[in-house]
Design an enzyme around this catalytic site. Structure first.
Site, PDB file in Angstrom:
ATOM      1  N   ARG A 519       0.660  -1.309   0.115  1.00 57.86           N
ATOM      2  CA  ARG A 519      -0.195   0.351   0.160  1.00 57.86           C
ATOM      3  C   ARG A 519       0.962   1.226   0.127  1.00 57.86           C
ATOM      4  NH1 ARG A 519      -3.092   0.594   4.980  1.00 57.86           N
ATOM      5  NH2 ARG A 519      -1.707  -0.280   5.873  1.00 57.86           N
ATOM      6  N   SER A 580       8.095  -5.385   6.734  1.00 57.93           N
ATOM      7  CA  SER A 580       8.298  -6.133   7.428  1.00 57.93           C
ATOM      8  C   SER A 580       8.829  -7.376   6.992  1.00 57.93           C
ATOM      9  CB  SER A 580       6.373  -7.076   7.610  1.00 57.93           C
ATOM     10  OG  SER A 580       5.487  -5.220   7.535  1.00 57.93           O
ATOM     11  N   ASP A 634       5.645  -3.831  12.011  1.00 53.16           N
ATOM     12  CA  ASP A 634       4.783  -4.102  12.566  1.00 53.16           C
ATOM     13  C   ASP A 634       3.904  -3.258  13.440  1.00 53.16           C
ATOM     14  OD1 ASP A 634       5.298  -5.773  12.474  1.00 53.16           O
ATOM     15  OD2 ASP A 634       3.567  -7.058  11.813  1.00 53.16           O
TER      16      ASP A 634
END
Length: 916
Positions: A519, A580, A634
């Site tokens: 994203r 991540s 995250d």
């Protein structure tokens, strides 16, 4: 006059519907803790939580106390579906004085009967469980504990009310030196009727007895049996419906004849329903009807009818013979002439009509009661249609086929949504009692196996305190420069030096890369809150597995596309990068990729600074308006996202597919980074806690089996006890163990259960939905372990049907009982996961409290992950155990919204605020 009498004895269908509704209300009152004491229909729990499944085996003894005799029975079950039990029995007549004498004498007599029966049959070394059929009103508090409430049926032994009849019999048996005989179950004849009609292929969940008295029982959803504290699934409830109407609920259907029968009984005003239905009273109802008609000169004109004033002058057996189509008229004449009456042909015909009306009314009222039970079961199980077997026994049902026909047809009219098949019982009291006892033994064996198998997963407070201490020890090692390499908890510095304080303002870009989709976001932080816009971009497989340059070029292309669409091309915005993948962070904007995971294998990236790779790609694409200020994982993003809403949020926690935590540590304690002032967020990477063997003592055989089959055996050991990726597999291995021990699925092989990952972790959430987990345990009663699992209220029946549906979708032939056990396994596994997570978190908050020299710490945990958010019980168990393990810390949990996107932008915002 005869027509008026017949009309009075006939209850219209509309009125039967009313009776059904009143019975359902009376049943609800009996089940409710608030209204039970005043309820006429007592709805007594029997502590029988299962019907036979065909695996019962062994020798079982029964002592059955009957109207005038004691019957002792020995049944041998072979585990063959109870198809060919071997039965031996003997009847002993009760001396007349024993029925009204001292209670101790009666129980001594029963024990003597047991001793005489067993003489020469069995070895004294063989343990013999005994089921006791005691057909009197009792308050039962366990399967083998019941206090006598009142005698009936001609018994009135002294000094017995309020005493435990099981203990009285056991004491009497011990006096006979029959120490190998143990009374393990007490029941009444109704429960025995239900059990003897149940088979593996045809479970029977309702029983109806219409004899001298009447009663019923059924398998109720446990959460409705509020008088019981410790059970789960279903329990057989003894309705004691003979007392229905003692509160005047039947006054509008009582006739003058019923009133007179009641007045001349030994208990006026009591057992009103039974006095309309039971065979003990039907003859006298007919007698009073005939007496009233004779007084009106409608019958027996010219006869002396004084004899009709004598109670019991007309027997129910005679009534049943009179209503017989073929010989009824002759039997009527015979019975009336035996009373000294001179009946005409018309008298005999009218007497036959009266007898039929009385018996038909009895059957119709039983049907109303049965319809109430069926409606209650259907409603409590959330079914549109109920298909069920009803065991039926008793003199009235056996002696008159018309009774059964009326019962069946009227029940169908009153409960059209229920399809009930009436199953005649054979020796419900004797065989049924033996089967109840055998089922109790099977459940006790099953409970022992379950507890033995699950015991290693049930962690004590001491176990969890040890895990907490070990986590603290590993944290200290991980923070030390010289000891870091020896710790299983890496304690990686993130170079994030603060959490949001609410003064952050501006526009920030965020990039979230952690899988096949990534994203790009723009996050606008203003005084009135945060607004975000984002777009998801796909990373094709050829780019994921191609060169590093191609991957990062693609990322820059997507960022430029997004900025163009958002009209941001002319602005240089700070960017927070959520990456991540395992990295060694060397600065807030410097992270070296250690290894690719999740299907990525782009060349030329491992060992390189991913921020620098992104910057180089921007230069190649001549995108100079890129300013990467932070790279985060995250967990840190989660903490920062929640930190914006709550300044006390200084801990981040992820409990989803994987698990991790981060927190704000004092710089002076971070030996791996220079500097003493302020604080820094530490990414614990606690999923690897225990990789050095420090947690071996809590790993079970099931955990080891799961670990061996993973792509990284021996790694991420703590994560494999907690996270969603592994819990379903742990459950699957436990279920296989239970199948092997013949506890589940009737011991049948389950090839489907051998398939890896067939049992999804999401099933745990569905299975435990609206269900608090049990604090399961065992209770030992007279040397026998009995099932004691806590009652769960709510939609328990519906939840267990969901469990059954899930198991059947997996091609597992699961019974309702299997569903209860599977749910217990799921609850145990998820409870352990939550408690271990709490132990880890307790180490973190206690360290923070001690770091700051506080007697009490108030802190917020930002939390994300599907297991925490979706599982119905995980969060509450985590919080409860954390409170117990860290009582000096007040911990608030705040669920994160978009920690990887919004959180990354906030890391950038805080970094910019610090730079300014």
């Amino acid at each position: 006059q005869v027509q008026r009498a017949l009309l009075a004895l006939t209850i219209p269908l509309e009125m039967l519907q009313v009776v059904k509704g009143r019975m359902m209300q009376a049943m609800s009152n009996g089940l409710s803790r608030q209204t039970h004491a005043q309820a006429n229909v007592q709805m007594l729990p029997t502590y029988i939580c299962s019907t036979p499944n065909g695996m019962e085996k062994g020798n079982v003894l029964v002592a059955e106390l009957c109207q005038s005799h004691v019957r002792i029975l020995l049944m041998t079950l072979l585990g063959d579906g109870n198809k060919s039990p071997h039965v031996t029995d003997k009847i002993f007549e009760i001396p007349g004085d024993s029925m009204q004498g001292p209670g101790e004498a009666l129980f001594d007599f029963i024990a003597q009967c047991v001793r005489q029966f067993l003489a020469g049959i069995t070895s004294p070394e063989e343990h013999l469980p005994l089921g006791f059929v005691f057909p009197f009103s009792c308050k039962q508090t366990q399967l083998n504990k019941a206090e006598l409430l009142s005698w009936s049926k001609g018994f009135s032994c002294s000094d017995m009310e309020g005493k435990d009849v099981v203990q009285l019999l056991q004491s009497a048996i011990n006096k006979q030196e029959l120490f190998h005989v143990e009374v393990v179950a007490l029941m009444n004849d109704t429960v025995g009727t239900m059990m003897t009609c149940s088979t593996q292929e045809r479970p029977c969940e309702v029983a109806l007895v219409v004899d001298k008295g009447t009663n019923s029982c059924f398998m109720a959803e446990a959460q409705y049996v509020e008088m019981v504290e410790e059970t789960n699934g279903r329990m057989c409830v003894n309705t004691e419906w003979g007392c229905f109407g003692d509160d005047d609920a039947l006054n509008d259907i009582l006739t003058p004849y019923d009133q007179r029968v009641d007045q001349e009984s030994s208990n006026p005003g009591k057992k009103r329903f039974e006095k309309l239905v039971g065979s003990l009273y039907l003859g006298d109802i007919v007698r009073h009807t005939l007496m009233a008609l004779a007084a009106e000169k409608a019958l027996f004109i010219g006869s002396n009818v004084t004899v009709l004033g004598t109670k019991g002058a007309l027997k129910t057996q005679q009534v049943l013979e009179i209503i017989n189509n073929e010989e009824g008229m002759a039997k009527a004449r015979e019975a009336l002439e035996a009373l000294g009456l001179r009946p005409s042909e018309r008298d005999c015909c009218r007497v036959q009509q009266i007898c039929r009306a009385v018996v038909s009314r009895s059957a119709a009222l039983c049907a109303a009661g049965l319809a109430a039970i069926l409606g209650f079961i259907r409603h409590s199980r959330g079914l549109e249609q109920l298909v069920i077997n009803v065991a039926v026994d008793g003199e009235l049902y056996r002696a008159h086929s018309r009774f059964g026909e009326i019962l069946q047809s009227v029940t169908g009219l009153l409960a059209p949504e229920c399809m009930a098949a009436l199953v005649p019982s054979v020796d419900g009291t004797g065989r049924g009692a033996a089967i109840v006892t055998a089922v109790a033994l099977r459940l006790a064996d099953q409970r022992r196996e379950m507890d033995q198998l699950l015991a290693p997963l049930r962690l004590s407070r001491t176990d969890l305190e040890r895990v907490q201490a070990l986590m603290r020890q590993e944290m200290e090692l991980g923070l030390g420069q010289e000891t870091n390499a020896n710790s299983s908890v890496r304690m990686l510095p993130t170079y994030v030096r603060g959490t949001p304080d609410g003064t952050e303002r501006g526009e920030f870009l965020a990039l979230d890369l952690g899988g096949t989709n990534f994203r790009v976001l723009v996050v606008r932080v203003a005084e009135d809150g945060i607004r975000m816009a984002s777009e998801i971009y796909l990373i094709p497989t050829n780019i994921m597995q191609g060169t590093g340059e191609a991957l990062f070029d693609h990322i820059i292309d997507c960022i430029m596309d997004f900025q163009l669409k958002q009209d941001l091309m002319k602005q240089v915005l700070p960017l927070g990068f959520t990456f991540s993948f395992p990295c060694q962070q060397l600065g807030l904007d410097k992270a070296v990729l250690l290894t690719w995971t999740k299907g990525f294998s782009a060349s030329g990236c491992v060992g390189e600074d991913v921020v620098q790779l992104l910057r180089e790609a921007a230069q190649r694409k001549q995108h100079l308006a890129l300013k990467v200020v932070a790279v985060v994982n995250d967990t840190v993003g989660t903490m920062m996202s929640c930190g914006y809403d709550d300044p006390k949020c200084e801990i981040g926690l992820i409990v989803g597919t994987g698990t991790n935590a981060c927190y704000m540590e004092e710089m002076q304690n971070v030996g791996t980074v220079e500097g003493e002032q302020g604080r820094m967020c530490i990414n614990m990477e606690w999923g690897a806690f225990g990789d050095n063997g420090c947690l071996d003592h809590i790993f079970t055989d099931f955990d080891r089996l799961v670990d061996e089959k993973t792509i990284n055996p021996g790694k991420q050991r703590f994560e494999k006890l907690i996270s969603g990726m592994y819990l379903g597999e742990i459950v699957r291995y436990i279920l296989l163990g239970l199948v092997e021990k013949q506890v589940l699925f009737r011991g049948k092989p389950c090839p489907r259960l051998q398939t890896r990952d067939i049992f999804k972790t999401k099933f745990l959430s569905t299975i435990e939905m609206v269900m608090p987990p049990p604090a399961c345990g065992t209770g030992t009663v007279m040397g026998m372990v009995m099932l004691t699992v806590p009652l769960v209220r709510g939609s328990d029946g519906l939840a267990l049907q969901q469990v059954q549906a899930i198991l059947q979708d997996l091609e597992l032939d699961a019974s309702f009982e299997d569903s209860v056990l599977v749910r217990e396994v799921c609850q145990t596994v998820s409870l352990r996961a939550a408690q271990l997570c709490a132990a880890g978190l307790a180490a973190v908050v206690e360290k923070m409290r001690e770091n700051r020299g506080l007697s009490q710490l108030a802190v917020t945990v930002g939390v994300d992950g599907t297991l925490y958010k979706v599982h119905p019980c995980f969060s509450q168990h985590l919080q409860k155990m954390l409170q117990e393990l860290a009582p000096n810390c007040t911990v608030t949990f705040l669920q994160s919204e978009d920690g990887s996107g919004k959180g990354a932008a906030l890391v950038a915002a805080v970094a910019c605020r610090g730079a300014e």
